[in-house]
Scaffold this motif. Structure first.
Motif, PDB file in Angstrom:
ATOM      1  N   HIS A 167     115.552 -17.614 -52.045  1.00 13.67           N
ATOM      2  CA  HIS A 167     114.831 -17.425 -53.300  1.00 13.67           C
ATOM      3  C   HIS A 167     114.276 -18.752 -53.803  1.00 13.67           C
ATOM      4  O   HIS A 167     113.114 -18.828 -54.254  1.00 13.67           O
ATOM      5  N   ALA A 168     115.124 -19.799 -53.733  1.00 19.98           N
ATOM      6  CA  ALA A 168     114.653 -21.119 -54.166  1.00 19.98           C
ATOM      7  C   ALA A 168     113.513 -21.609 -53.273  1.00 19.98           C
ATOM      8  O   ALA A 168     112.541 -22.231 -53.752  1.00 19.98           O
ATOM      9  N   ASN A 169     113.605 -21.317 -51.967  1.00 19.08           N
ATOM     10  CA  ASN A 169     112.540 -21.724 -51.042  1.00 19.08           C
ATOM     11  C   ASN A 169     111.231 -21.019 -51.373  1.00 19.08           C
ATOM     12  O   ASN A 169     110.151 -21.631 -51.365  1.00 19.08           O
ATOM     13  N   ASN A 170     111.330 -19.711 -51.677  1.00 19.35           N
ATOM     14  CA  ASN A 170     110.125 -18.972 -52.065  1.00 19.35           C
ATOM     15  C   ASN A 170     109.533 -19.524 -53.352  1.00 19.35           C
ATOM     16  O   ASN A 170     108.310 -19.636 -53.494  1.00 19.35           O
ATOM     17  N   THR A 171     110.424 -19.884 -54.302  1.00 19.34           N
ATOM     18  CA  THR A 171     109.949 -20.477 -55.557  1.00 19.34           C
ATOM     19  C   THR A 171     109.244 -21.797 -55.305  1.00 19.34           C
ATOM     20  O   THR A 171     108.184 -22.095 -55.885  1.00 19.34           O
ATOM     21  N   LEU A 172     109.831 -22.636 -54.419  1.00 19.46           N
ATOM     22  CA  LEU A 172     109.202 -23.923 -54.081  1.00 19.46           C
ATOM     23  C   LEU A 172     107.854 -23.717 -53.410  1.00 19.46           C
ATOM     24  O   LEU A 172     106.895 -24.478 -53.658  1.00 19.46           O
ATOM     25  N   HIS A 173     107.765 -22.669 -52.543  1.00 20.38           N
ATOM     26  CA  HIS A 173     106.466 -22.384 -51.925  1.00 20.38           C
ATOM     27  C   HIS A 173     105.432 -22.010 -52.975  1.00 20.38           C
ATOM     28  O   HIS A 173     104.266 -22.415 -52.905  1.00 20.38           O
ATOM     29  N   VAL A 175     105.474 -22.955 -56.157  1.00 20.66           N
ATOM     30  CA  VAL A 175     105.122 -24.186 -56.885  1.00 20.66           C
ATOM     31  C   VAL A 175     104.185 -25.052 -56.057  1.00 20.66           C
ATOM     32  O   VAL A 175     103.223 -25.638 -56.577  1.00 20.66           O
ATOM     33  N   ASP A 176     104.452 -25.122 -54.742  1.00 18.74           N
ATOM     34  CA  ASP A 176     103.599 -25.908 -53.849  1.00 18.74           C
ATOM     35  C   ASP A 176     102.180 -25.360 -53.819  1.00 18.74           C
ATOM     36  O   ASP A 176     101.201 -26.117 -53.832  1.00 18.74           O
ATOM     37  N   ASP A 177     102.074 -24.007 -53.788  1.00 19.96           N
ATOM     38  CA  ASP A 177     100.731 -23.397 -53.836  1.00 19.96           C
ATOM     39  C   ASP A 177     100.009 -23.731 -55.135  1.00 19.96           C
ATOM     40  O   ASP A 177      98.803 -24.040 -55.141  1.00 19.96           O
TER      41      ASP A 177
END
Length: 220
Positions: A167-173, A175-177
């Motif tokens: 979930h945190a990885n998806n959130t970071l993706h 934010v990165d987008d």
């Protein structure tokens, strides 16, 4: 160690000890009392044979290492039962007179009973050792189950942490987008600003040139 086998074994040992006592008492009896006691002994022997057959079937259904130990015990039980049958035959034969019967009680019978008692003692000790081994196996099995439950709990915790990390990885993706989009917007704004600077500079340059030309022609 099989609990079923242990149950049959306890029944057999109790029955065998009882039959030995009855054989000892039957030697000194006469007439109907002797016949009744012999009948009871034969019934007990039939029950003992049935228990041995049940133990044999149960032992053969177990793992090879356990089966070998139990079958060795069964051979001793069968030998003990054969001794009881021999005692019954000597009692039923009726060929013993009083002195022979007394001699039998004092010597042969005593020796046979002593041997049987010693044999049963060894069997009981073996049973006790196997029972302790069974308790240790049960304790090891309980520890294994507790360890397995702990492992399952740890795996569940790791799975939960993995879900959190995903979930945190998806959130970071995400934010990165968003950062990428913001960067593209800022780059576009910077380009427009540079373009506007050039346009303003060109306009100023044109005004300066125009002013210079106007002053030139006026002064001329």
């Amino acid at each position: 160690m099989s609990e079923v086998f242990e149950g049959y074994e306890r029944q057999y040992c109790e029955l065998s000890a009882n039959l030995s006592r009855k054989c000892t008492a039957a030697v000194a009896l006469n007439g109907e009392q002797k016949k009744q006691r012999v009948s009871e002994i034969k019934t007990g022997i039939d029950e003992s044979e049935a228990l041995i057959r049940k133990m044999d079937l149960e032992a053969r259904s177990l793992q090879p290492n356990v089966k070998a130990v139990l079958l060795a015990k069964l051979r001793e039980y069968k030998s003990d039962l054969n001794n009881l049958k021999s005692e019954v035959k000597r009692i039923v034969s009726g060929n013993l007179n009083l002195s022979a019967r007394d001699e039998l009680l004092e010597s042969g019978m005593a020796d046979a009973l002593t041997a049987s008692a010693d044999q049963r003692g060894r069997l009981m000790m073996s049973t006790e050792r196997l029972s302790k081994s069974g308790d240790r196996i049960k304790e090891s099995r309980r520890t294994m189950l507790e360890t397995e439950e702990l492992g399952v709990s740890i795996l569940q915790d790791l799975h939960s942490q993995r879900q959190s990390l995903l979930h945190a990885n998806n959130t970071l993706h995400g934010v990165d987008d968003n950062i990428g989009k913001s960067k593209r917007i800022l780059t576009s704004m910077a380009r427009r600003m540079n373009k506007n600077k050039w346009i303003v500079g060109c306009i100023i340059l044109v005004f300066v040139v125009a002013i210079i030309l106007i002053l030139y022609f006026k002064l001329k």
